[in-house]
Design a protein around this motif. Sequence first.
Motif, short mmCIF file in Angstrom:
data_model
loop_
_atom_site.label_atom_id
_atom_site.label_comp_id
_atom_site.label_asym_id
_atom_site.label_seq_id
_atom_site.Cartn_x
_atom_site.Cartn_y
_atom_site.Cartn_z
N ARG A 175 0.78 -1.19 0.00
CA ARG A 175 -0.06 0.14 0.07
C ARG A 175 0.73 1.28 0.10
O ARG A 175 0.15 2.34 -0.09
N SER B 108 -4.32 -3.94 -5.40
CA SER B 108 -5.05 -2.91 -4.72
C SER B 108 -6.30 -3.33 -4.21
O SER B 108 -6.93 -2.84 -3.42
N SER C 293 -10.96 2.02 -8.07
CA SER C 293 -10.15 2.92 -7.26
C SER C 293 -10.80 4.13 -6.59
O SER C 293 -10.74 4.22 -5.18
#
Length: 612
Positions: free
Chosen positions: A162, A172, A470
């Motif tokens: 991360r 992710s 995201s």
Amino acid sequence: MTELHESAGTGPGDAHFAVFTDRADAAAVARSFARPGSRTLAHASGRPWLVGHWHDDDIVTASVGGASLAVVGCCPIDASELRRRAARLRDLAELDALARSLPGSFHLVGALDGQIRAQGTASGLRLVFHAEIGGVRVAATRADALATVLGLEPDVTELAVRLLWPAPYPLSETSMWRAVTAVPPQEAVVVAADGRTARHTRWWTPPEPVRPLATAAPLIRTALEESVGARTRQGGVVSCDLSGGLDSTSVCFLADRSPARVVASTWPGRDPADTDLAWAERAMGHLPDVEHVVWDADASPLVYDDLLGIDDLLDEPTIGVMDRSRVLHHLPGLAARGSRLHLTGIGGDHVAWCSEAYYHRLLRTRPLFALRQLRGFRALWQWPLGGTLRALTDSRPYGKWLAGAAGDLRGPLPPSVATGLGWGMAPRLFDWVTPEAERMARRAVLDAAATASPLHPDRGLHTDLEQIRSCTRVIRQWDRMAARAGLPMASPFLDDRVIEACLAVRPGERVTPWRYKPVLAAAMRGIVPEECLRRSNKATASMDASNGLREHRAELLALWEDSRLAELGLVDGAALRRLARRPASPGLTDAILYSTIAAEVWLRGRARVPHP
């Protein structure tokens, strides 16, 4: 019959729960998830099925014979219709079609003949995780709920990953605890009647981007109308962001057509060149029944505000902490004006526009058209000719691209043309990240590259899906924060039906150097006035970010004084302290600190909140 117990324990918009099979050993494990104020939804046997927190407004349930269904979140389906669906349910795989047919944003949970199934949204805004606890498989909407019962600490390798800027797909989307498995957004988890065997099953596939804009626009308009309508049909008062941009303006006009009374909220930027207020006032000229609240730009928090005080994070680090104070600042004032829900235009950038990477394929299938468009993009984004040619001739598959990125983690930030026409932004690590953290991150990237498949073979659609996901991982946390602050938020553009309608548009009509968000302009024609559809830019709030670096220098310094990441050997605390004393250092305006701050704030927040 299903049954509810105890008080709600939470306000609307903050539902979270764990799911259990109908077994005695699972019922024993379920007791570990009970907290003060938690609720239980039972199987027909009386054993726990769902245990967690939700408000009555956020759940619809039905139970008929051996089948039970629960829709948790925002969805206009009523109990009688859900009961009809439950009565017809013969196989949990039939829930694929149900999930793909309903508007809104919700978790869907089913139980049939001893099996259970749980899924979130294809957008990634609502997620599902699972873990083995006490010999039984438990699903949950939050990874930290499972990790807490298991008594786990975050995995150090996951923290190192991360620190990458950005963490690439699929890294992710993993859980921060190795024993907790993340379910990909396009999949559901099914736990067998034995209570132990779990499998993932795909329920969603993105549409192929082949629909002409002329036929897609009415479908996008309908999807957005249903999305906003799912939040406004109950009436009352709702508030809406109104920046004057196409996204928020569209949501505001759609909300104005609903039974709800609308309060529009405009927050002008500090930059004198910011034109948001002028465009918002232009829109207000067509909204006579809407109350307009304009906030004092200088009174709004800057980026990096209150990083040391954050205690409402979820189950992973998020760069959303940088803007948390800004996002929450106006919510109490809107709640005081009667708002029961705040609608945002977030996500419009991700669905009404798209990646230029589609032109990598279009150059091969429609070369003359693609060359004309690419000339425009070169002028628009100032892409150099050499870099453009290199990006267009790079045909590496996703796994090889990812493996190549692993070998250049310390290199300079990649040029925008490589990001724009490639598989996305190649990850980087910065000077303050230790060699040990670099070793762990590189190993993780190489391991992922060995088996990784892109979200879609077309790098344009892959990039679109990755950017949507995201975004939703940030909004997921903001939604939690907003609900805790007393005014839930919703982002209609991030509903699955809206995303599908937009992704189906032919990319040559969706992203073009000659027009700004043509998809949204076409879909909203007749609802949003023409003069409001003509805006072709948006504010960047870059001054708020650069000012925040300077004004919150002391807080950033304090963040690194006793750094949790430094204790774990992942960052050089002294290097970060030196950087905090020099907020004008080159590169800081490129957000390169964001992933490191996110991980540090998350670790501090976990230490601050008791985990029983």
